[in-house]
Design an enzyme around this catalytic site. Structure first.
Site, PDB file in Angstrom:
ATOM      1  N   CYS A  89       0.851  -1.185   0.000  1.00  0.00           N
ATOM      2  CA  CYS A  89       0.000   0.000   0.000  1.00  0.00           C
ATOM      3  C   CYS A  89       0.890   1.240   0.000  1.00  0.00           C
ATOM      4  O   CYS A  89       1.905   1.272   0.695  1.00  0.00           O
ATOM      5  CB  CYS A  89      -0.891   0.032   1.246  1.00  0.00           C
ATOM      6  SG  CYS A  89      -2.047  -1.343   1.344  1.00  0.00           S
ATOM      7  N   ALA A  90       0.510   2.236  -0.767  1.00  0.00           N
ATOM      8  CA  ALA A  90       1.261   3.494  -0.775  1.00  0.00           C
ATOM      9  C   ALA A  90       1.127   4.200   0.565  1.00  0.00           C
ATOM     10  O   ALA A  90       2.056   4.838   1.038  1.00  0.00           O
ATOM     11  CB  ALA A  90       0.780   4.398  -1.910  1.00  0.00           C
TER      12      ALA A  90
END
Length: 136
Positions: free
Chosen positions: A50-51
């Site tokens: 996930c960013a």
């Protein structure tokens, strides 16, 4: 196989006129989630891929699947709230039958997320499926 809580979210999103309103609603869903205690913001609960920073804490048995989640991004926190509505209360075996990405496509969210958010959503769904498999 969507839960009643997820169907309520789907109906609300369908009722809203534009994506700006829908995103606001997703953010409000995230704000309404109970907070995840800071003691669970540790690598063991962190979702890789996930960013944003994302943590999912499993709370499950063989009978029922549940989790708590958190993110440092409000839209992602809203996606966690929607995933919680989709999966919470199912058995681990039922969780494995849910096609979350198809459900997110059905409500129009998957096609309206950035590539980074879509990757993060897939990572969260993957973690949830892994947890359900371990509990099944």
């Amino acid at each position: 196989m969507a839960t009643a809580a997820f169907e309520d979210i789907a109906e609300t999103l369908e009722f809203l006129d534009d994506w700006e309103e829908r995103y606001r609603h997703v953010i409000e869903l995230g704000k309404a989630m109970p907070p995840l205690d800071d003691s669970f913001h540790v690598p063991a609960y962190k979702v890789e891929g996930c960013a944003s920073q994302v943590w999912l804490r499993p709370m499950l048995t063989k009978e029922r699947f549940d989790f708590q989640g958190d993110s440092d991004a409000m839209i992602v926190r809203g996606l966690i709230a929607i995933l919680h509505a989709l999966y919470s209360g199912l058995t681990p075996a039922e969780v494995l039958k849910v096609d979350a990405l198809a459900e997110f496509t059905r409500i129009g969210l998957k096609d309206n997320l950035s590539a980074q958010r879509s990757n993060g959503l897939r990572a969260m769904v993957g973690r949830i499926r892994d947890l359900a498999e371990a509990a099944a």
